[in-house]
Design a protein around this motif. Structure first.
Motif, PDB file in Angstrom:
ATOM      1  N   ARG A 165      -2.118 -65.145 -18.471  1.00 21.49           N
ATOM      2  CA  ARG A 165      -0.969 -65.962 -18.883  1.00 21.49           C
ATOM      3  C   ARG A 165      -1.397 -67.387 -19.217  1.00 21.49           C
ATOM      4  N   ALA A 166      -2.474 -67.846 -18.608  1.00 23.57           N
ATOM      5  CA  ALA A 166      -3.006 -69.148 -18.997  1.00 23.57           C
ATOM      6  C   ALA A 166      -3.573 -69.090 -20.413  1.00 23.57           C
ATOM      7  N   LEU A 167      -4.276 -68.006 -20.745  1.00 20.66           N
ATOM      8  CA  LEU A 167      -4.758 -67.813 -22.120  1.00 20.66           C
ATOM      9  C   LEU A 167      -3.597 -67.863 -23.110  1.00 20.66           C
ATOM     10  N   GLU A 168      -2.553 -67.122 -22.793  1.00 22.80           N
ATOM     11  CA  GLU A 168      -1.415 -67.043 -23.697  1.00 22.80           C
ATOM     12  C   GLU A 168      -0.688 -68.387 -23.809  1.00 22.80           C
ATOM     13  N   SER A 169      -0.624 -69.108 -22.713  1.00 24.07           N
ATOM     14  CA  SER A 169       0.060 -70.399 -22.736  1.00 24.07           C
ATOM     15  C   SER A 169      -0.698 -71.411 -23.578  1.00 24.07           C
ATOM     16  N   GLU A 170      -2.027 -71.380 -23.510  1.00 27.70           N
ATOM     17  CA  GLU A 170      -2.831 -72.240 -24.387  1.00 27.70           C
ATOM     18  C   GLU A 170      -2.576 -71.908 -25.852  1.00 27.70           C
ATOM     19  N   LEU A 290      -0.881 -74.879 -14.253  1.00 20.75           N
ATOM     20  CA  LEU A 290      -1.636 -74.309 -15.368  1.00 20.75           C
ATOM     21  C   LEU A 290      -3.044 -74.881 -15.479  1.00 20.75           C
ATOM     22  N   ASP A 291      -3.192 -76.190 -15.373  1.00 23.17           N
ATOM     23  CA  ASP A 291      -4.524 -76.791 -15.496  1.00 23.17           C
ATOM     24  C   ASP A 291      -5.478 -76.255 -14.437  1.00 23.17           C
ATOM     25  N   ASP A 292      -4.973 -76.076 -13.239  1.00 21.77           N
ATOM     26  CA  ASP A 292      -5.815 -75.555 -12.157  1.00 21.77           C
ATOM     27  C   ASP A 292      -6.254 -74.122 -12.448  1.00 21.77           C
ATOM     28  N   VAL A 293      -5.345 -73.306 -12.982  1.00 23.63           N
ATOM     29  CA  VAL A 293      -5.696 -71.921 -13.332  1.00 23.63           C
ATOM     30  C   VAL A 293      -6.748 -71.899 -14.436  1.00 23.63           C
ATOM     31  N   ILE A 294      -6.574 -72.753 -15.449  1.00 24.80           N
ATOM     32  CA  ILE A 294      -7.529 -72.820 -16.559  1.00 24.80           C
ATOM     33  C   ILE A 294      -8.910 -73.208 -16.044  1.00 24.80           C
ATOM     34  N   ASN A 295      -8.948 -74.156 -15.111  1.00 21.42           N
ATOM     35  CA  ASN A 295     -10.235 -74.566 -14.539  1.00 21.42           C
ATOM     36  C   ASN A 295     -10.864 -73.440 -13.728  1.00 21.42           C
ATOM     37  N   ARG A 296     -10.059 -72.742 -12.946  1.00 19.83           N
ATOM     38  CA  ARG A 296     -10.596 -71.628 -12.148  1.00 19.83           C
ATOM     39  C   ARG A 296     -11.123 -70.520 -13.041  1.00 19.83           C
TER      40      ARG A 296
END
Length: 309
Positions: A165-170, A290-296
């Motif tokens: 979902r982070a991919l899709e949100s980007e 979201l930023d934390d998920v993207i970093n992880r």
């Protein structure tokens, strides 16, 4: 107000195959020009092809070689976009001074198609395909009616869902921003060219709403694991509109308000959906994580380099 759109309606035969063929041809030519003039010049990409095919797939982005890619829209997707465009055209036409029914259908088809195309472009330019390739596949099929994805991005299923979902949100954030400033590549409607920025943003909110709800219905009522719900995606887009407005030196508050009004117009007044403030609050909470998920997830190492020349 129309009856809520259904999966069976979107999958039904288009009412005007000649017009659909013309719109697909125009989409392909516009995409090719945009890719040559913007994407390939802005990013270190050797080749990116786009095609509309008669295959039963929806949208697919694929790595075809080293720094080479291909985006495919199947007739299943373009037919569904056309059916939705035909359904909402009478409601749009009231504001579109001087536009015929076929021109209004074309406008709606072009706008929704362009949003989805730029979403796929973002998956490429943001290195998402390479990230997914690390987990075992060169192809990414955008929408599925399955409850689980083809692959997982983490051994923990809930973390995998957050990564997807982070991919899709980007990709959504890029598509929302880029479509506003690049719609001229596909637009053929003289009415659009006369609009001021706030009016453009109002219609942008409406068409983004249509696009996200289209993709939700194409998931056939399932949580498709990878994409946040349509209203969450719309809520996320508001942050992107705020960022874009600042860059363009537009009145930020006014632009966001117009996008929200456009969303409510499409979702409530045209599509007949119940619109609640709750998803907006959920979207705000989601954005905080979201930023934390993207970093992880480690997306950054796969980004396509920007070509400053």
């Amino acid at each position: 107000m129309i009856s809520p759109i259904t999966f069976d309606y979107l999958m039904g035969p288009p009412s005007d195959l000649v017009l659909l063929d013309e719109l697909e041809c125009h989409l392909a030519k516009s995409a090719e020009k945009f890719i040559d003039e913007v994407v390939k010049k802005g990013f270190s990409i050797e080749s990116l092809d786009f095609e509309c095919s008669y295959s039963p797939i929806l949208a697919r982005a694929k790595i075809t070689g080293k720094s080479t890619y291909k985006i495919t829209f199947g007739r299943t997707l373009t037919g569904a976009i056309f059916n939705l465009a035909t359904l909402i055209a009478p409601f749009l036409q009231k504001d579109m001074t001087g536009s015929s029914e076929s021109e209004t259908i074309g406008y709606a088809f072009n706008y929704i198609s362009w949003l989805i195309l730029l979403h796929e472009v973002a998956h490429i330019t943001h290195g998402h395909l390479e990230y997914i390739q690390r987990n075992g596949t060169n192809d990414y099929y955008e929408v599925s009616d399955q409850r689980t994805p083809l692959i997982h991005l983490h051994t923990n299923q809930e973390e995998s869902k957050r990564f997807w979902r982070a991919l899709e949100s980007e990709a959504d954030a890029y598509a929302i921003n880029a479509s506003v400033v690049t719609f001229r590549y596909i637009n053929t409607n003289a009415w659009w060219n006369q609009l001021k920025p706030q009016a453009i943003m109002h219609h942008h909110g409406a068409m983004a709403s249509a696009a996200f709800h289209l993709m939700y219905v194409l998931a056939n009522g399932h949580d498709d694991f990878r994409h946040p719900p349509a209203n969450i995606r719309l809520g996320i887009s508001l942050a992107s509109i705020e960022t874009l407005s600042k860059k363009m030196k537009w009145a930020v508050t006014a632009m966001v308000e117009e996008a929200v009004k456009g969303h409510y117009l499409m979702a409530s007044d045209i599509l007949g959906l119940h619109v609640s403030i709750t998803p907006k609050l959920e979207a705000a909470c989601y954005m905080l994580t979201l930023d934390d998920v993207i970093n992880r997830a480690g997306f950054a190492q796969f980004r396509i380099p920007i070509n400053l020349n």
